[in-house]
Design a protein around this motif. Structure first.
Motif, PDB file in Angstrom:
ATOM      1  N   ARG A   1       0.817  -1.197   0.000  1.00  0.00           N
ATOM      2  CA  ARG A   1       0.000   0.000   0.000  1.00  0.00           C
ATOM      3  C   ARG A   1       0.861   1.260   0.000  1.00  0.00           C
ATOM      4  NH1 ARG A   1      -1.977  -0.356   6.247  1.00  0.00           N
ATOM      5  NH2 ARG A   1      -0.456   1.101   7.128  1.00  0.00           N
ATOM      6  N   MET A   2       0.251   2.366  -0.356  1.00  0.00           N
ATOM      7  CA  MET A   2       0.942   3.652  -0.441  1.00  0.00           C
ATOM      8  C   MET A   2       1.176   4.211   0.956  1.00  0.00           C
ATOM      9  SD  MET A   2       1.289   3.918  -3.697  1.00  0.00           S
ATOM     10  CE  MET A   2       1.782   5.633  -3.913  1.00  0.00           C
ATOM     11  N   THR A   3       2.192   5.041   1.059  1.00  0.00           N
ATOM     12  CA  THR A   3       2.488   5.686   2.332  1.00  0.00           C
ATOM     13  C   THR A   3       1.432   6.749   2.637  1.00  0.00           C
ATOM     14  OG1 THR A   3       3.945   7.247   1.201  1.00  0.00           O
ATOM     15  CG2 THR A   3       4.958   5.282   2.149  1.00  0.00           C
ATOM     16  N   SER A   4       1.397   7.170   3.902  1.00  0.00           N
ATOM     17  CA  SER A   4       0.416   8.154   4.353  1.00  0.00           C
ATOM     18  C   SER A   4       1.071   9.524   4.500  1.00  0.00           C
ATOM     19  CB  SER A   4      -0.188   7.710   5.695  1.00  0.00           C
ATOM     20  OG  SER A   4      -1.003   8.722   6.229  1.00  0.00           O
ATOM     21  N   ALA A   5       0.258  10.580   4.424  1.00  0.00           N
ATOM     22  CA  ALA A   5       0.770  11.928   4.670  1.00  0.00           C
ATOM     23  C   ALA A   5       0.952  12.197   6.155  1.00  0.00           C
ATOM     24  CB  ALA A   5      -0.179  12.957   4.056  1.00  0.00           C
ATOM     25  N   SER A   6       0.384  11.355   6.996  1.00  0.00           N
ATOM     26  CA  SER A   6       0.498  11.527   8.441  1.00  0.00           C
ATOM     27  C   SER A   6       1.793  10.878   8.942  1.00  0.00           C
ATOM     28  CB  SER A   6      -0.709  10.907   9.142  1.00  0.00           C
ATOM     29  OG  SER A   6      -0.515  10.873  10.537  1.00  0.00           O
ATOM     30  N   LEU A   7       2.590  11.646   9.645  1.00  0.00           N
ATOM     31  CA  LEU A   7       3.833  11.112  10.191  1.00  0.00           C
ATOM     32  C   LEU A   7       3.553  10.009  11.202  1.00  0.00           C
ATOM     33  CD1 LEU A   7       6.931  11.254  10.543  1.00  0.00           C
ATOM     34  CD2 LEU A   7       6.545  13.007  12.295  1.00  0.00           C
ATOM     35  N   GLU A   8       2.553  10.171  12.029  1.00  0.00           N
ATOM     36  CA  GLU A   8       2.251   9.182  13.057  1.00  0.00           C
ATOM     37  C   GLU A   8       1.830   7.853  12.439  1.00  0.00           C
ATOM     38  OE1 GLU A   8       2.904   9.469  16.155  1.00  0.00           O
ATOM     39  OE2 GLU A   8       3.624  11.517  15.858  1.00  0.00           O
ATOM     40  N   GLU A   9       1.050   7.902  11.367  1.00  0.00           N
ATOM     41  CA  GLU A   9       0.645   6.651  10.714  1.00  0.00           C
ATOM     42  C   GLU A   9       1.832   5.933  10.093  1.00  0.00           C
ATOM     43  OE1 GLU A   9      -2.528   7.070   7.967  1.00  0.00           O
ATOM     44  OE2 GLU A   9      -3.869   8.109   9.366  1.00  0.00           O
ATOM     45  N   ASN A  10       2.723   6.701   9.476  1.00  0.00           N
ATOM     46  CA  ASN A  10       3.901   6.082   8.888  1.00  0.00           C
ATOM     47  C   ASN A  10       4.799   5.452   9.955  1.00  0.00           C
ATOM     48  OD1 ASN A  10       3.222   6.770   6.227  1.00  0.00           O
ATOM     49  ND2 ASN A  10       4.205   8.781   6.392  1.00  0.00           N
TER      50      ASN A  10
END
Length: 494
Positions: free
Chosen positions: A7-16
């Motif tokens: 899946r693609m990465t997220s724009a949220s630092l916490e989710e990554n």
């Protein structure tokens, strides 16, 4: 790879950060350093043991900590960092977790910004590895003293340093569902056959292995399925030998973590060639090669011939020698065939012990082996002196062609059985079976016995007699030019 990793990465630092934390399940070698860059939350993710901390400090952390800007938009800040701030040349931009994990395992540092979907991967590889040393199995008198090491990037540089041609291509593939092992296909684009490269690439990609830790894992997939004794993929630990084979249109496969390279296709006559042959004068190279062919036949057939002559055909031996053998056999409790088998099995046990035993005990094993196989066995009357001499000569001859030791060791035992069961005619039948096996095999569409069978006058200039460089340099014969080859020549447009 599972669905989560694709899946693609997220724009949220916490989710990554949470993804990496959960994926590694708190593994101690995952290092996450949080920071702020111009007020934007950020994180630097690395793998302990795969990175150079000094490189990270000098090229990433120090420039970031010294950077000052009023830009607070994460996307614009990301572009400024990779363009003007970070002092590193090897970096990539990724937007999916699968690629990010692959780069992380290859020693890259991942820089994440809150509000930016992109991840900046900077090459900071640095790990301990064995220094370049002399080859252990392919020693030469006048050639290079360098051998391959475990990291594939170092091996790639050793080949590139010898072939400074932009048409030399290194193609990276990843094999092993869990190990994700890096391997390199090395070939010259204008020399290697397109069909050969495509075949090797296809066989590697079709592998279904969870773990690949050495080149031996790949060898069965690269060989012909019908191959019996002899292998169609050779192995070399010398960069100069690999470069010479690449120049002939072959493909070299370098596996990360293995200090040797696989070379395909491989021909039978190449087992009797060494790098010294091309450094020494032609007449001496001819002499050495004749010794190798003689040693091969001695190692393969001498024990079987000895058993067959003593059991069925004593008239083939001179009378003085026959009397000596008869006197020796009269004092031993076993027949000739059983004697030879026992001493060969004892020798193989001692050899295996010498390979696996810790070095402090190697000398003790050598002493015990000399006593058991030598003096004690003969003086006790269990083994005859002629039998021991035959086995000693055979064992010594086996190491003249080390690449053929495995098939020779097995075929030799078969020949002993045949010689003791059917005599000289059974031994001749075994010889023909071996010849048929050699002549019937193919290696990627090239006859394994070429250029002897099918015969090629041009190819014979480097089989028994090595022609001078004045003649060899006039025409560089490619492997696809061998007689009987089904490979098409390369198209330089690749």
């Amino acid at each position: 790879m599972n669905e989560m990793e694709n899946r693609m990465t997220s724009a949220s630092l916490e989710e990554n950060v949470q993804y990496f934390t959960e994926t590694f399940d708190g593994s101690s070698d995952l290092v996450i350093r949080r920071m702020e860059i111009c007020g934007v939350p950020a994180a630097l993710i690395t793998m302990e043991g795969l990175i150079d901390k000094l490189t990270i400090a000098q090229t990433i952390l120090n420039p970031i900590l010294a950077f000052r800007s009023e830009v607070t938009d994460p996307v614009k800040l990301f572009d400024i960092l990779q363009r003007d701030v970070l002092a590193i040349s090897d970096f990539k931009t990724v937007t999916d977790y699968s690629t990010a994990l692959n780069l992380l395992f290859n020693g890259f540092a991942l820089l994440l910004l809150d509000g930016c979907i992109q991840i900046l991967a900077a090459g900071t590889q640095g790990f301990q590895f064995r220094s370049i040393s002399e080859p252990q199995n392919e020693t030469t008198q006048s050639g290079s003293r360098e051998s391959f090491v475990e990291p594939y990037l170092i091996n790639m540089g050793m080949i590139r340093r010898r072939i400074r041609d932009p048409r030399l291509k290194f193609e990276r593939l990843v094999v092993g569902k869990r190990s994700n092992t890096n391997i390199l296909l090395c070939y010259l684009r204008d020399v290697a056959s397109d069909e050969l490269v495509s075949s090797v690439r296809g066989k590697i990609k079709s592998m279904h292995l969870d773990t690949v830790l050495a080149s031996g894992y790949l060898a069965p997939f690269l060989q012909k399925s019908g191959g019996f004794f002899f292998r169609s993929a050779s192995r070399s630990e010398r960069p100069d030998t690999v470069c010479a084979k690449i120049g002939e249109g072959r493909v070299a496969i370098i596996v990360d973590g293995t200090p040797s390279a696989l070379i395909v296709p491989h021909l039978f006559v190449e087992n009797f060639q060494s790098f010294d042959d091309y450094i020494n004068r032609p007449f001496f190279a001819f002499f050495i090669r004749m010794l190798k062919y003689l040693a091969f036949f001695i190692a393969l057939f001498m024990p079987g011939f000895y058993v067959a002559t003593t059991a069925f055909h004593p008239e083939l031996l001179p009378q003085p020698l026959l009397l000596k053998i008869a006197q020796s056999e009269a004092t031993t409790p076993f027949p000739a065939m059983l004697e030879v088998l026992i001493i060969h099995i004892i020798y193989e046990i001692m050899r295996e012990a010498g390979l696996r035993v810790p070095r402090p005990l190697a000398q003790a094993v050598s002493i015990v082996s000399a006593l058991v196989i030598g003096d004690t066995a003969v003086s006790s009357g269990l083994i005859g002196a002629p039998t021991l001499m035959v086995v000693a000569i055979t064992a010594t001859a086996s190491y003249v062609t080390p690449s053929l030791y495995e098939p020779v060791a097995v075929i030799r035992l078969i020949m002993i059985f045949i010689g003791g069961w059917m005599g000289f005619w059974g031994l001749m039948l075994g010889v023909f079976v071996v010849l048929v096996n050699i002549c019937s095999e193919t290696s990627y569409g090239i006859p394994f016995s070429a250029p002897v069978s099918p015969f090629s006058r041009q190819g014979m200039r480097d089989v028994f007699w090595r022609a001078s460089w004045k003649k060899l340099g006039k025409r560089n014969m490619k492997v696809q030019d061998m007689p009987g080859s089904k490979l098409k020549d390369s198209s330089s447009g690749r």
